[in-house]
Scaffold this motif. Structure first.
Motif, PDB file in Angstrom:
ATOM      1  N   SER A 112     -14.473  17.455 -40.465  1.00  0.00           N
ATOM      2  CA  SER A 112     -14.642  18.891 -40.663  1.00  0.00           C
ATOM      3  C   SER A 112     -16.045  19.345 -40.274  1.00  0.00           C
ATOM      4  O   SER A 112     -16.216  20.342 -39.559  1.00  0.00           O
ATOM      5  N   THR A 113     -17.052  18.619 -40.733  1.00  0.00           N
ATOM      6  CA  THR A 113     -18.437  19.024 -40.442  1.00  0.00           C
ATOM      7  C   THR A 113     -18.783  18.828 -38.970  1.00  0.00           C
ATOM      8  O   THR A 113     -19.534  19.627 -38.400  1.00  0.00           O
ATOM      9  N   MET A 114     -18.240  17.787 -38.349  1.00  0.00           N
ATOM     10  CA  MET A 114     -18.514  17.572 -36.922  1.00  0.00           C
ATOM     11  C   MET A 114     -17.884  18.670 -36.072  1.00  0.00           C
ATOM     12  O   MET A 114     -18.496  19.162 -35.116  1.00  0.00           O
ATOM     13  N   ILE A 115     -16.668  19.061 -36.404  1.00  0.00           N
ATOM     14  CA  ILE A 115     -16.031  20.166 -35.682  1.00  0.00           C
ATOM     15  C   ILE A 115     -16.836  21.440 -35.885  1.00  0.00           C
ATOM     16  O   ILE A 115     -17.091  22.196 -34.938  1.00  0.00           O
ATOM     17  N   MET A 145      -5.229  23.937 -28.277  1.00  0.00           N
ATOM     18  CA  MET A 145      -6.384  24.769 -27.932  1.00  0.00           C
ATOM     19  C   MET A 145      -6.902  24.422 -26.541  1.00  0.00           C
ATOM     20  O   MET A 145      -7.322  25.297 -25.774  1.00  0.00           O
ATOM     21  N   TRP A 146      -6.908  23.137 -26.208  1.00  0.00           N
ATOM     22  CA  TRP A 146      -7.362  22.699 -24.886  1.00  0.00           C
ATOM     23  C   TRP A 146      -6.550  23.382 -23.783  1.00  0.00           C
ATOM     24  O   TRP A 146      -7.100  23.873 -22.797  1.00  0.00           O
ATOM     25  N   PHE A 147      -5.241  23.413 -23.943  1.00  0.00           N
ATOM     26  CA  PHE A 147      -4.387  24.020 -22.918  1.00  0.00           C
ATOM     27  C   PHE A 147      -4.462  25.548 -22.949  1.00  0.00           C
ATOM     28  O   PHE A 147      -4.173  26.195 -21.941  1.00  0.00           O
ATOM     29  N   ALA A 148      -4.858  26.118 -24.076  1.00  0.00           N
ATOM     30  CA  ALA A 148      -5.011  27.576 -24.160  1.00  0.00           C
ATOM     31  C   ALA A 148      -6.342  28.045 -23.582  1.00  0.00           C
ATOM     32  O   ALA A 148      -6.510  29.234 -23.291  1.00  0.00           O
ATOM     33  N   LEU A 150     -14.991  18.720 -29.058  1.00  0.00           N
ATOM     34  CA  LEU A 150     -13.987  18.910 -30.103  1.00  0.00           C
ATOM     35  C   LEU A 150     -12.757  18.049 -29.838  1.00  0.00           C
ATOM     36  O   LEU A 150     -12.183  17.461 -30.769  1.00  0.00           O
ATOM     37  N   LEU A 151     -12.367  17.956 -28.583  1.00  0.00           N
ATOM     38  CA  LEU A 151     -11.209  17.122 -28.260  1.00  0.00           C
ATOM     39  C   LEU A 151     -11.526  15.648 -28.482  1.00  0.00           C
ATOM     40  O   LEU A 151     -10.665  14.879 -28.927  1.00  0.00           O
TER      41      LEU A 151
END
Length: 507
Positions: A126-129, A50-53, A89-90
């Protein structure tokens, strides 16, 4: 790949993993550990993709998804990220597998279930994301509250001394903050067009008094979560009682929800109130830097000491946010990332010392570097990164915060600089009293202190050391992602960077 549902998968996958791990046989703890580790690594790989996208020069919010949830309230499962949320997120994706690996034996001696311990770590992920990915205010509030649950059980069931007291205190403080936010969320929905969508609320028009009250409701919740002075007293207890890996996530990521919330919700949705409250917020941040640093100097408990250092660091982040310059704002967000890496490393290596010695008291160590030189070296490096030594990542963020603040408020920047001196005092004191000097004779009788870092522990610390050095010398890949989001936030607040003063040379 912009249409791929990265955010919903990233949010849901760890929760599915948590359920799988939780239902594994209690008699097979090694299987539970391996499944949790593999699952978290898979999430990390998807986050890197996702970072690279992500297109740093593209739309402010990307990977937007929206699904019907509660039509009567116009509440939806809406996810989207800007550069600020993306870097967080990363950070989560990087830290969680390392924490799981570092926590390999944390629950072995507990009477509690080992699979449940690792399931709680995945549920927390999960909750942190979810809280960083949410673009619906009500959805954000739900994740904000739900993420308390796994951390409460991690502290209360698997923690150390006074774990139940620390867990209850953590939960009650956060719950009170959540009640303030709930009142503000209801007011925001009722007065902002009966919608929870962040982008729709951005154009809502409030009276001055209404905006200030709504700002205050959100700010109190975020100040408790961060935590800022004087809402900080729960963190030393929670950080001191939690298992080292859980403490690394608590201070390294979960607390950043507070500063992230200010950037995402307080500043853009309530610009006039943000400008009006800024002097008070700067004062609170300054007090926190000095006060927490002084308390850290006097701590005899390693985990409580690291917790107090984090309160001081959050003061720098607060200054960067409310200086209202792009430099300071970028520095604040970068500080959130770098602090997560540095303090995560510091908590994990402190946990290694505590596990070997059976004590977190500084006075129970002394000269430990003679027995475990590699581990002592990692502790020294983590301490230097925590005090923002040039060449490490936190230096870049701290420099940006102070530089951006100095252009608009020299007094605040100068006073904050005193915190750097105090940071050197408490870090060097900790390292000297723990690993240097005459060997404490009691250490030689402790079996755990006779072995240096294992291969597993080296694998845990190596990526964090590498990232701290890489971002210390070359932070551009991260700042390029952060900058556009910070600039957009400053525009929402109605602030522009001061023009540089150029004096014409005399002839």
């Amino acid at each position: 790949m912009s249409d791929f549902p990265f955010l919903s998968i990233l949010t849901g996958a760890p929760l599915v993993g948590a359920l799988v791990v939780a239902f594994l046989p209690r008699a097979k703890p090694e299987l539970a550990k391996r499944v949790a580790l593999i699952w978290s690594v898979a999430v990390a790989v998807l986050a890197v993709v996702m970072w690279f996208a992500y297109d740093a020069g593209g739309d402010r919010f990307q990977f937007r998804e929206s699904y019907t949830w509660i039509p009567a309230w116009d509440a939806r499962f809406t996810f989207a990220v800007d550069g600020i949320a993306l870097v967080m997120l990363l950070l989560i994706a990087v830290l969680v597998p390392l924490v799981i690996l570092a926590s390999w034996h944390d629950a072995d001696t507990s009477k509690r279930s080992v699979p449940v311990y690792f399931a709680l770590l995945l549920a927390l992920e999960s909750t942190m994301i979810g809280v960083f990915a949410a673009a619906d205010v009500f959805l954000f509030y739900v994740f904000f509250e739900v993420m308390l649950v796994p951390m409460y059980f991690l502290i209360g069931s698997y923690g150390g001394h006074q774990r139940q007291y620390a867990a209850v205190k953590f939960f009650l403080y956060s719950l009170v903050g959540g009640l303030f936010m709930l009142a503000a969320v209801i007011g925001l929905w009722a007065l902002g067009g009966k919608t929870f969508d962040w982008q729709d609320l951005l154009s809502a028009d409030f009276t001055t008094n209404t905006e200030r009250w709504l700002f205050l409701g959100f700010f109190v919740a975020f100040a408790i979560k961060a935590p800022f002075f004087p809402f900080h007293t729960w963190l030393p207890d929670a950080g001191g009682a939690a298992p080292a890996g859980s403490a690394a996530l608590l201070v390294g990521v979960l607390d950043k929800v507070g500063t992230f919330g200010i950037l995402r919700y307080c500043l853009p949705l309530f610009p006039e109130a943000s400008r009006w409250f800024a002097p008070y917020a700067l004062a609170i941040a300054l007090i926190g830097i000095i006060y927490a640093a002084l308390l850290a100097v006097g701590q005899n408990d390693l985990k409580r000491l690291v917790s107090y250092t984090s309160i001081a660091h959050f003061g720098f982040i607060g200054i960067g946010i409310f200086a209202f310059t792009t430099q300071a704002g970028t520095g604040a967000v970068l500080y959130m990332v770098n602090h997560g890496l540095a303090t995560g490393l510091l908590f994990l290596v402190v946990g290694m010392f505590v596990a070997r010695r059976g004590s977190a008291l500084v006075s129970d160590f002394g000269g430990a570097g003679k027995l475990v030189p590699l581990m002592a070296g990692v502790l020294f490096f983590a301490g230097l990164a925590s005090l923002a030594l040039p060449g490490t990542a936190p230096f870049v963020s701290e420099f940006l915060v102070l530089l951006g603040t100095f252009t608009v408020n020299k007094t605040v920047a100068v006073i904050a600089t005193a915190g750097i001196i105090l940071a050197a005092a408490y870090v060097l004191w900790m390292v000297q009293r723990t690993t240097q000097g005459t060997l404490n004779p009691a250490l030689a009788t402790v079996d755990g202190m006779r072995r240096d870092m294992t291969i597993r522990e080296k694998v845990v610390v190596a990526p964090l050391i590498l990232l701290l050095l890489l971002l210390g010398f070359y932070p551009k890949p991260v700042t390029d992602v952060i900058n556009p989001a910070v600039q957009a936030t400053m525009q929402d607040v109605g602030k522009t960077d001061p023009a540089p003063a150029v004096q014409e040379a005399s002839r």
